[in-house]
Design a protein around this motif. Sequence first.
Motif, short mmCIF file in Angstrom:
data_model
loop_
_atom_site.label_atom_id
_atom_site.label_comp_id
_atom_site.label_asym_id
_atom_site.label_seq_id
_atom_site.Cartn_x
_atom_site.Cartn_y
_atom_site.Cartn_z
N ARG A 134 0.83 -1.20 0.00
CA ARG A 134 0.00 0.00 0.00
C ARG A 134 0.87 1.26 0.00
NH1 ARG A 134 -5.87 1.10 2.58
NH2 ARG A 134 -6.01 3.27 1.94
N ARG A 135 1.96 1.22 0.73
CA ARG A 135 2.86 2.37 0.74
C ARG A 135 3.46 2.63 -0.64
NH1 ARG A 135 6.24 0.99 6.29
NH2 ARG A 135 4.76 1.91 7.77
N ALA A 136 3.62 1.56 -1.44
CA ALA A 136 4.21 1.70 -2.76
C ALA A 136 3.20 2.08 -3.83
CB ALA A 136 4.91 0.39 -3.15
N MET A 137 1.92 2.09 -3.48
CA MET A 137 0.88 2.43 -4.45
C MET A 137 1.01 3.87 -4.92
SD MET A 137 -2.80 1.04 -3.29
CE MET A 137 -2.79 0.18 -1.75
N ALA A 138 0.35 4.16 -6.02
CA ALA A 138 0.24 5.55 -6.47
C ALA A 138 -0.45 6.36 -5.38
CB ALA A 138 -0.55 5.62 -7.77
N GLU A 139 -0.11 7.64 -5.29
CA GLU A 139 -0.62 8.47 -4.19
C GLU A 139 -2.14 8.52 -4.13
OE1 GLU A 139 -0.06 12.91 -2.30
OE2 GLU A 139 1.39 12.14 -3.72
N PRO A 147 -8.97 0.75 -1.20
CA PRO A 147 -8.42 0.50 -2.54
C PRO A 147 -8.72 -0.93 -3.00
CG PRO A 147 -6.67 0.42 -0.90
CD PRO A 147 -7.90 0.92 -0.19
N ASP A 148 -8.79 -1.10 -4.31
CA ASP A 148 -8.98 -2.43 -4.87
C ASP A 148 -7.76 -3.31 -4.58
OD1 ASP A 148 -11.31 -1.50 -5.95
OD2 ASP A 148 -10.49 -1.19 -7.96
N VAL A 149 -7.97 -4.61 -4.60
CA VAL A 149 -6.86 -5.55 -4.52
C VAL A 149 -5.92 -5.31 -5.71
CG1 VAL A 149 -6.20 -7.98 -4.62
CG2 VAL A 149 -8.17 -7.27 -3.25
N ALA A 150 -6.52 -4.99 -6.88
CA ALA A 150 -5.73 -4.74 -8.08
C ALA A 150 -4.73 -3.60 -7.87
CB ALA A 150 -6.66 -4.41 -9.25
N GLN A 151 -5.14 -2.58 -7.12
CA GLN A 151 -4.25 -1.45 -6.89
C GLN A 151 -3.11 -1.80 -5.95
OE1 GLN A 151 -7.60 1.15 -5.84
NE2 GLN A 151 -6.97 2.54 -7.48
N THR A 152 -3.30 -2.84 -5.15
CA THR A 152 -2.22 -3.34 -4.30
C THR A 152 -1.24 -4.18 -5.11
OG1 THR A 152 -3.83 -3.47 -2.50
CG2 THR A 152 -1.74 -4.56 -2.14
N ILE A 153 -1.76 -4.89 -6.10
CA ILE A 153 -0.92 -5.71 -6.97
C ILE A 153 -0.09 -4.82 -7.92
CG2 ILE A 153 -0.97 -7.41 -8.85
CD1 ILE A 153 -3.47 -8.57 -7.54
N TYR A 154 -0.63 -3.66 -8.25
CA TYR A 154 -0.02 -2.74 -9.22
C TYR A 154 1.48 -2.53 -8.97
CZ TYR A 154 -0.18 1.50 -12.24
OH TYR A 154 0.02 2.44 -13.23
N PRO A 155 1.91 -2.13 -7.75
CA PRO A 155 3.34 -1.90 -7.54
C PRO A 155 4.18 -3.16 -7.64
CG PRO A 155 2.16 -1.70 -5.47
CD PRO A 155 1.13 -1.77 -6.54
N ILE A 174 10.27 10.89 -8.69
CA ILE A 174 10.64 10.58 -7.30
C ILE A 174 9.49 9.89 -6.57
CG2 ILE A 174 9.92 12.82 -6.38
CD1 ILE A 174 13.08 10.83 -5.34
N ASP A 175 8.27 10.01 -7.09
CA ASP A 175 7.13 9.33 -6.48
C ASP A 175 7.18 7.81 -6.71
OD1 ASP A 175 6.71 9.71 -9.22
OD2 ASP A 175 4.53 9.69 -9.02
N GLN A 176 8.07 7.36 -7.60
CA GLN A 176 8.22 5.93 -7.84
C GLN A 176 9.27 5.29 -6.93
OE1 GLN A 176 6.24 4.18 -10.15
NE2 GLN A 176 5.19 6.15 -9.98
N ARG A 177 9.82 6.06 -6.02
CA ARG A 177 10.93 5.56 -5.20
C ARG A 177 10.54 4.32 -4.40
NH1 ARG A 177 14.11 5.54 -0.67
NH2 ARG A 177 16.27 6.19 -1.05
N LYS A 178 9.36 4.34 -3.76
CA LYS A 178 8.97 3.20 -2.93
C LYS A 178 8.79 1.94 -3.75
CE LYS A 178 6.99 5.71 0.92
NZ LYS A 178 6.16 6.86 1.04
N VAL A 179 8.24 2.09 -4.96
CA VAL A 179 8.12 0.93 -5.86
C VAL A 179 9.50 0.39 -6.20
CG1 VAL A 179 7.45 0.19 -8.18
CG2 VAL A 179 5.92 1.63 -6.85
N HIS A 180 10.41 1.29 -6.54
CA HIS A 180 11.75 0.87 -6.94
C HIS A 180 12.51 0.22 -5.78
CE1 HIS A 180 11.83 3.89 -10.53
NE2 HIS A 180 11.14 2.81 -10.79
N MET A 181 12.26 0.66 -4.57
CA MET A 181 12.92 0.04 -3.42
C MET A 181 12.40 -1.38 -3.19
SD MET A 181 15.18 2.21 -2.68
CE MET A 181 15.09 2.69 -4.41
N VAL A 182 11.11 -1.59 -3.45
CA VAL A 182 10.56 -2.95 -3.39
C VAL A 182 11.27 -3.82 -4.43
CG1 VAL A 182 8.52 -4.38 -3.83
CG2 VAL A 182 8.30 -2.28 -2.49
#
Length: 328
Positions: A134-139, A147-155, A174-182
């Motif tokens: 959820r932290r890695a999701m779009a803002e 949020p949908d389960v799909a939005q959790t799968i997104y990142p 820079i908003d993609q940082r959390k996704v990239h760290m995952v």
Amino acid sequence: MDPFDIIMRGVEEAVTVDELRQLLASGRFSAYCGYEPSGKIHFGHALTVSKLIDIQRAGGQVTVLLADLHAFLNHKGTLEEIQRVAEYNKHCFIALGLDPKQTKFVFGSSFQLKPEYVLDVLRMATNTTILRARRAMAEIARQTKAPDVAQTIYPLMQSVDIAHLDADIAVGGIDQRKVHMVARERLPELGYKKPVCLHLPLLHGLDGEVKMSSSRGNFIAVDDDPAVIKQKVAKAFCPPKTVKDNPVIEYAEYFVLPALGKLSIDRPEKYGGPIEIENATELRKIYASGKLHPADLKTALAEAIVKILAPVRDYFAKNPGAKLELPD
């Protein structure tokens, strides 16, 4: 200019600088950036496109992910509607300067439905908490109460995209940082390499309140007509003597100065006369001092943007069927 300097100019953060240097020393490297096809291509997109162009100039291979399946999960329309927008987006990227002969344009749906990809997403899901996802999701999705389960799968899909596109470098805001760290943490656990991540600044929208967004309409599209560009800039948020969170200052810094090398301000002698500004520090200093009026700055910015985007207008004039007309 040294390839490292070309790639790093305008970058807010590189994770990590040492890894990037090692990658460039190897002589062969590739980069990717994903774009959710959801509307017009604007300056926010153009910032990452310019970085992909820099990577091509530095000798790297580039892949552009036209993330149609991601957009579908994010409720941006039917796959057919989304793919139509994606084709228009592709033309915009080429018009902005990406070399079509050195760029792979890939639809997400062309590989994201394959069993091996789906299995990797599921494997990553088993080692990722709901909170982390959820932290890695779009803002916007993070702010949603349910949020949908799909939005959790997104990142998680974004992370697996990097591996399946075999990208050495992931480029994003820079908003993609959390996704990239995952991705950096989890991909090695799945047997894939850890990507180098380049993060670019987020530009404020014309309203000055939130980041530039297709859904909010607070943007300058790269294929806007000159009259529309001038009208939008004239209405932009630009308080006197204020440089922080000022979109007009940002657009001059990140687009005009790198593209033209200067910002030319033509004004009457009684208001200070013509002036040429050659770097962002000088621009911020002059504007903060009150020696440059918002109206003069806006006029100069609009003229410069019209000039910079002339190749895009020329491209669509030669390829009229490629342009996508969307309702306001």
